[in-house]
Design a protein around this motif. Structure first.
Motif, PDB file in Angstrom:
ATOM      1  N   ARG A  29      -2.294   1.457   9.008  1.00 31.93           N
ATOM      2  CA  ARG A  29      -1.164   0.999   9.824  1.00 31.93           C
ATOM      3  C   ARG A  29       0.146   1.618   9.353  1.00 31.93           C
ATOM      4  NH1 ARG A  29       2.319  -2.892   8.758  1.00 31.93           N
ATOM      5  NH2 ARG A  29       1.022  -3.992   7.235  1.00 31.93           N
ATOM      6  N   GLU A  30       0.411   1.550   8.061  1.00 25.42           N
ATOM      7  CA  GLU A  30       1.677   2.057   7.536  1.00 25.42           C
ATOM      8  C   GLU A  30       1.806   3.567   7.720  1.00 25.42           C
ATOM      9  OE1 GLU A  30       4.425   0.648   6.604  1.00 25.42           O
ATOM     10  OE2 GLU A  30       3.702  -1.420   6.600  1.00 25.42           O
ATOM     11  N   LEU A  31       0.724   4.300   7.503  1.00 18.19           N
ATOM     12  CA  LEU A  31       0.762   5.751   7.695  1.00 18.19           C
ATOM     13  C   LEU A  31       1.172   6.084   9.126  1.00 18.19           C
ATOM     14  CD1 LEU A  31       0.198   8.671   6.735  1.00 18.19           C
ATOM     15  CD2 LEU A  31      -2.164   8.326   7.516  1.00 18.19           C
ATOM     16  N   GLU A  32       0.548   5.421  10.082  1.00 16.17           N
ATOM     17  CA  GLU A  32       0.842   5.703  11.487  1.00 16.17           C
ATOM     18  C   GLU A  32       2.238   5.256  11.878  1.00 16.17           C
ATOM     19  OE1 GLU A  32      -1.347   5.516  15.827  1.00 16.17           O
ATOM     20  OE2 GLU A  32      -2.347   4.665  14.079  1.00 16.17           O
ATOM     21  N   GLU A  33       2.641   4.062  11.428  1.00 10.79           N
ATOM     22  CA  GLU A  33       3.977   3.565  11.770  1.00 10.79           C
ATOM     23  C   GLU A  33       5.080   4.478  11.266  1.00 10.79           C
ATOM     24  OE1 GLU A  33       3.092  -1.269  11.682  1.00 10.79           O
ATOM     25  OE2 GLU A  33       4.536  -0.421  10.280  1.00 10.79           O
ATOM     26  N   GLU A  34       4.980   4.912  10.021  1.00 12.68           N
ATOM     27  CA  GLU A  34       6.072   5.663   9.399  1.00 12.68           C
ATOM     28  C   GLU A  34       6.050   7.159   9.679  1.00 12.68           C
ATOM     29  OE1 GLU A  34       6.551   4.797   5.240  1.00 12.68           O
ATOM     30  OE2 GLU A  34       7.018   2.690   5.651  1.00 12.68           O
ATOM     31  N   VAL A  94       0.853  -1.184   0.000  1.00  9.73           N
ATOM     32  CA  VAL A  94       0.000   0.000   0.000  1.00  9.73           C
ATOM     33  C   VAL A  94       0.890   1.236   0.000  1.00  9.73           C
ATOM     34  CG1 VAL A  94      -1.868  -1.145   1.252  1.00  9.73           C
ATOM     35  CG2 VAL A  94      -0.171   0.196   2.512  1.00  9.73           C
ATOM     36  N   ALA A  95       0.330   2.345  -0.423  1.00  7.02           N
ATOM     37  CA  ALA A  95       1.003   3.636  -0.383  1.00  7.02           C
ATOM     38  C   ALA A  95      -0.059   4.675  -0.047  1.00  7.02           C
ATOM     39  CB  ALA A  95       1.665   3.935  -1.720  1.00  7.02           C
ATOM     40  N   VAL A  96       0.354   5.725   0.667  1.00  9.03           N
ATOM     41  CA  VAL A  96      -0.622   6.683   1.196  1.00  9.03           C
ATOM     42  C   VAL A  96      -0.248   8.115   0.848  1.00  9.03           C
ATOM     43  CG1 VAL A  96      -1.818   7.510   3.253  1.00  9.03           C
ATOM     44  CG2 VAL A  96      -1.086   5.111   3.118  1.00  9.03           C
ATOM     45  N   LEU A  97      -1.150   8.788   0.152  1.00 16.95           N
ATOM     46  CA  LEU A  97      -1.063  10.227  -0.066  1.00 16.95           C
ATOM     47  C   LEU A  97      -1.668  10.881   1.172  1.00 16.95           C
ATOM     48  CD1 LEU A  97      -0.750  12.838  -1.793  1.00 16.95           C
ATOM     49  CD2 LEU A  97      -3.009  12.324  -2.745  1.00 16.95           C
ATOM     50  N   ALA A 150      -5.197   8.650  10.407  1.00 14.91           N
ATOM     51  CA  ALA A 150      -6.206   9.218   9.502  1.00 14.91           C
ATOM     52  C   ALA A 150      -7.587   8.800   9.979  1.00 14.91           C
ATOM     53  CB  ALA A 150      -5.973   8.733   8.080  1.00 14.91           C
ATOM     54  N   GLU A 151      -8.550   9.697   9.803  1.00 19.66           N
ATOM     55  CA  GLU A 151      -9.932   9.360  10.137  1.00 19.66           C
ATOM     56  C   GLU A 151     -10.498   8.370   9.124  1.00 19.66           C
ATOM     57  OE1 GLU A 151     -13.931  11.918  10.268  1.00 19.66           O
ATOM     58  OE2 GLU A 151     -12.419  12.544  11.742  1.00 19.66           O
ATOM     59  N   SER A 152     -10.098   8.530   7.857  1.00 20.81           N
ATOM     60  CA  SER A 152     -10.565   7.615   6.814  1.00 20.81           C
ATOM     61  C   SER A 152      -9.531   7.529   5.698  1.00 20.81           C
ATOM     62  CB  SER A 152     -11.913   8.071   6.262  1.00 20.81           C
ATOM     63  OG  SER A 152     -11.796   9.331   5.635  1.00 20.81           O
ATOM     64  N   MET A 153      -9.703   6.517   4.859  1.00 18.73           N
ATOM     65  CA  MET A 153      -8.837   6.307   3.691  1.00 18.73           C
ATOM     66  C   MET A 153      -9.734   6.149   2.471  1.00 18.73           C
ATOM     67  SD  MET A 153      -5.492   5.962   4.228  1.00 18.73           S
ATOM     68  CE  MET A 153      -4.490   5.917   5.713  1.00 18.73           C
ATOM     69  N   GLU A 154      -9.369   6.840   1.398  1.00 20.28           N
ATOM     70  CA  GLU A 154     -10.113   6.742   0.146  1.00 20.28           C
ATOM     71  C   GLU A 154      -9.175   6.169  -0.918  1.00 20.28           C
ATOM     72  OE1 GLU A 154     -11.576  10.059  -2.927  1.00 20.28           O
ATOM     73  OE2 GLU A 154     -12.539  10.181  -0.948  1.00 20.28           O
ATOM     74  N   LYS A 207      -6.762  -1.525   2.843  1.00 21.55           N
ATOM     75  CA  LYS A 207      -7.136  -0.275   3.523  1.00 21.55           C
ATOM     76  C   LYS A 207      -6.624  -0.262   4.963  1.00 21.55           C
ATOM     77  CE  LYS A 207     -11.091   2.104   2.974  1.00 21.55           C
ATOM     78  NZ  LYS A 207     -12.519   2.443   3.075  1.00 21.55           N
ATOM     79  N   GLN A 208      -6.752  -1.397   5.652  1.00 27.78           N
ATOM     80  CA  GLN A 208      -6.249  -1.479   7.031  1.00 27.78           C
ATOM     81  C   GLN A 208      -4.734  -1.334   7.048  1.00 27.78           C
ATOM     82  OE1 GLN A 208      -9.592  -0.957   8.025  1.00 27.78           O
ATOM     83  NE2 GLN A 208      -8.309  -1.310   9.792  1.00 27.78           N
ATOM     84  N   CYS A 209      -4.075  -1.912   6.064  1.00 25.56           N
ATOM     85  CA  CYS A 209      -2.624  -1.781   5.948  1.00 25.56           C
ATOM     86  C   CYS A 209      -2.240  -0.316   5.738  1.00 25.56           C
ATOM     87  CB  CYS A 209      -2.115  -2.660   4.806  1.00 25.56           C
ATOM     88  SG  CYS A 209      -0.310  -2.672   4.620  1.00 25.56           S
ATOM     89  N   ALA A 210      -3.011   0.414   4.959  1.00 23.62           N
ATOM     90  CA  ALA A 210      -2.741   1.835   4.712  1.00 23.62           C
ATOM     91  C   ALA A 210      -2.808   2.631   6.016  1.00 23.62           C
ATOM     92  CB  ALA A 210      -3.720   2.393   3.682  1.00 23.62           C
TER      93      ALA A 210
END
Length: 180
Positions: free
Chosen positions: A92-97, A47-50, A102-106, A87-90
């Motif tokens: 997790r990764e956002l918070e870890e790194e 996953v990758a997160v903007l 985030a409240e939500s992921m789209e 989505k759950q991985c997104a």
């Protein structure tokens, strides 16, 4: 669609099995009746997160990439665990790194990174309503969080400080969204 282009696997030999990837060689029958070999890397996906802050800054992490022998700035990203929902991985990764929750992921898109030899798929998400917190990287992961404006991010692409497809795609998405 494209059935006439398919290659049939005649034999498959696993050459390497590591912590993250597997490498195998496939003997294949080509559409013209001839045979060939294909070297294939199997990857569990990622996953990758903007993530853009309330101050309109893109959250990136500087990370040394051994395959490149250099440090590049990337959007937060990480490998999917077995059976993990992207989505759950997104989240997790956002918070870890980055320490951001985030409240939500789209979901923005999903894409194959190198379909000529690998099955890795990356799920790109946009984080919404960020709340800052504490970075919790893995034991073998060393990152430095930075936050940049859109103009700075575009300049980082030009100077190759940002030099990976997922981050460039995310920045282009952000740019198009701001223009539209």
């Amino acid at each position: 669609m494209g059935d006439h282009l398919q290659e049939k696997t005649l034999n498959k030999e696993k050459i390497f099995e590591g912590r993250i990837i597997e490498l195998s060689v496939h003997d294949v029958a080509l559409p013209n009746g001839k045979e060939s070999k294909r070297e294939i890397i199997n990857h569990p996906g990622a996953v990758a997160v903007l993530a853009v802050t309330k101050e309109n800054k893109l959250v990136l992490v500087n990370q040394f990439r051994k395959a490149l022998e250099k440090t590049i700035a990337e959007i937060p990203a990480g490998k999917l665990e077995a059976g993990e929902d992207p989505k759950q991985c997104a989240f997790r990764e956002l918070e870890e790194e980055t320490g951001y929750a985030a409240e939500s992921m789209e979901k923005i898109a999903s894409f194959y990174t190198s379909p000529g030899f690998a099955d890795e798929i990356v799920y790109l998400y946009e984080a919404k309503e960020l709340q800052s917190g504490e970075v919790k990287t893995d034991e073998d992961e060393f990152v430095e969080k930075i936050e940049v404006t859109l103009d700075e991010a575009l300049e980082m692409i030009k100077t190759e400080a940002v030099h990976d497809a997922k981050t460039i795609l995310a920045i282009q998405h952000w740019l198009l969204k701001k223009q539209g």
